[in-house]
Design a protein around this motif. Structure first.
Motif, mmCIF file in Angstrom:
data_model
loop_
_atom_site.group_PDB
_atom_site.id
_atom_site.type_symbol
_atom_site.label_atom_id
_atom_site.label_comp_id
_atom_site.label_asym_id
_atom_site.label_seq_id
_atom_site.Cartn_x
_atom_site.Cartn_y
_atom_site.Cartn_z
ATOM 1 N N ASP A 127 26.143 51.204 70.634
ATOM 2 C CA ASP A 127 25.658 50.744 71.932
ATOM 3 C C ASP A 127 26.152 51.723 72.995
ATOM 4 O O ASP A 127 27.227 52.294 72.857
ATOM 5 N N GLU A 172 29.494 47.761 69.555
ATOM 6 C CA GLU A 172 28.607 46.964 70.418
ATOM 7 C C GLU A 172 29.419 45.830 71.019
ATOM 8 O O GLU A 172 30.119 45.122 70.294
ATOM 9 N N ASP A 173 29.349 45.662 72.352
ATOM 10 C CA ASP A 173 30.165 44.622 72.974
ATOM 11 C C ASP A 173 29.431 43.292 73.109
ATOM 12 O O ASP A 173 30.053 42.277 73.414
ATOM 13 N N GLY A 226 26.281 51.022 76.543
ATOM 14 C CA GLY A 226 26.999 50.350 77.630
ATOM 15 C C GLY A 226 28.186 49.577 77.095
ATOM 16 O O GLY A 226 28.081 48.405 76.755
HETATM 17 CA CA CA Z 1 26.580 46.750 75.891
#
Ligand code: CA
Length: 234
Positions: free
Chosen positions: A58, A14-15, A60
């Motif tokens: 995640d 997850e970013d 994206g």
């Molecule tokens: Ca993301």
């Protein structure tokens, strides 16, 4: 979970820092061990070096799509992969599930829901589905004996209905995409015929649901697929 076994290792890919902090705080408090990656490449690397028990993914990500991460991890790992998707990512969510992810949660989600999904994933990974008896409300599905009961009475399902129900039962509490169901039940060339599914679901619900109009056992995941609820053991 046996007391002497180490707590499950969760890989978070997850970013978003805020989301990672939310996951870290809650999961650490519940005794999970964590690995964190902010990119797809880092996620794949960590998964390879420290095989996780569960992956929270995640979609994206800054470098590559989460779908690619699911596909790569699934090449060698059977660890449950739980997709964390934003609203409006329906197509990506389905693609990730078809690429090998097991389930998804739409952001923002409640922590109890996340913990429940992680438990479902771990439970499935631990025991494997073969020969299981799946219970959901008044429904008892004995996969070993191919026997279906509702409220203690055996019910008759057509072969197609049985295959649909058995497929959902093998993935109980997890979402099964339209494509996965069609492939399991009708074979690899029938993945576009989602209208078949709707018809058979209606029939199945009449046979297994107390109120087929408000199904509690066989749930529709709009735009994605279906999920059979089982009674989660305590
Ligand atoms: Ca993301």
């Amino acid at each position: 979970m046996a007391e002497q076994s180490p707590s499950p290792l969760v890989l978070i890919v997850e970013d978003d820092d805020q989301m990672r902090r939310y996951l870290r705080t809650g999961l650490t408090a519940h005794g999970y061990r964590l690995l964190e990656a902010g990119t797809a490449a880092e996620g794949i690397r960590l998964a390879t070096e420290y095989p996780p028990d569960v992956v929270l993914l995640d979609l994206g990500l800054p470098d590559r799509d989460g779908i690619e991460v699911a596909r790569r991890i699934r090449e060698w790992s059977t660890a449950p992969i739980l997709v964390l998707s934003a609203r409006g990512q329906e197509a990506q969510k389905v693609a990730a599930l078809d690429a090998g992810a097991d389930d998804y949660l739409v952001k923002p989600f409640g922590f109890d829901e996340l913990l429940a999904r992680i438990r479902v994933g771990l439970r499935h990974a631990a025991k494997g589905p073969e020969g299981d008896v799946v219970r959901s409300g008044a429904l008892v599905l004995d996969l070993g004996r191919r026997r279906v009961e509702v409220a203690g009475k055996e019910i008759h399902l057509t072969p197609i209905e049985y295959r649909i129900l058995a497929t959902l039962a093998k993935h109980a509490d997890r979402v099964v995409t339209h494509r996965q169901l069609l492939q399991e039940v009708w074979g690899p060339r029938s993945t576009e015929q989602t209208h078949y599914l709707r018809v058979f679901m209606t029939h199945l619900r009449r046979k297994i649901e107390r109120d087929p109009v408000r199904p509690r056992l066989l749930q529709t995941e709009p735009g994605v697929g279906y999920r059979l609820r089982s009674d989660e053991p305590a």
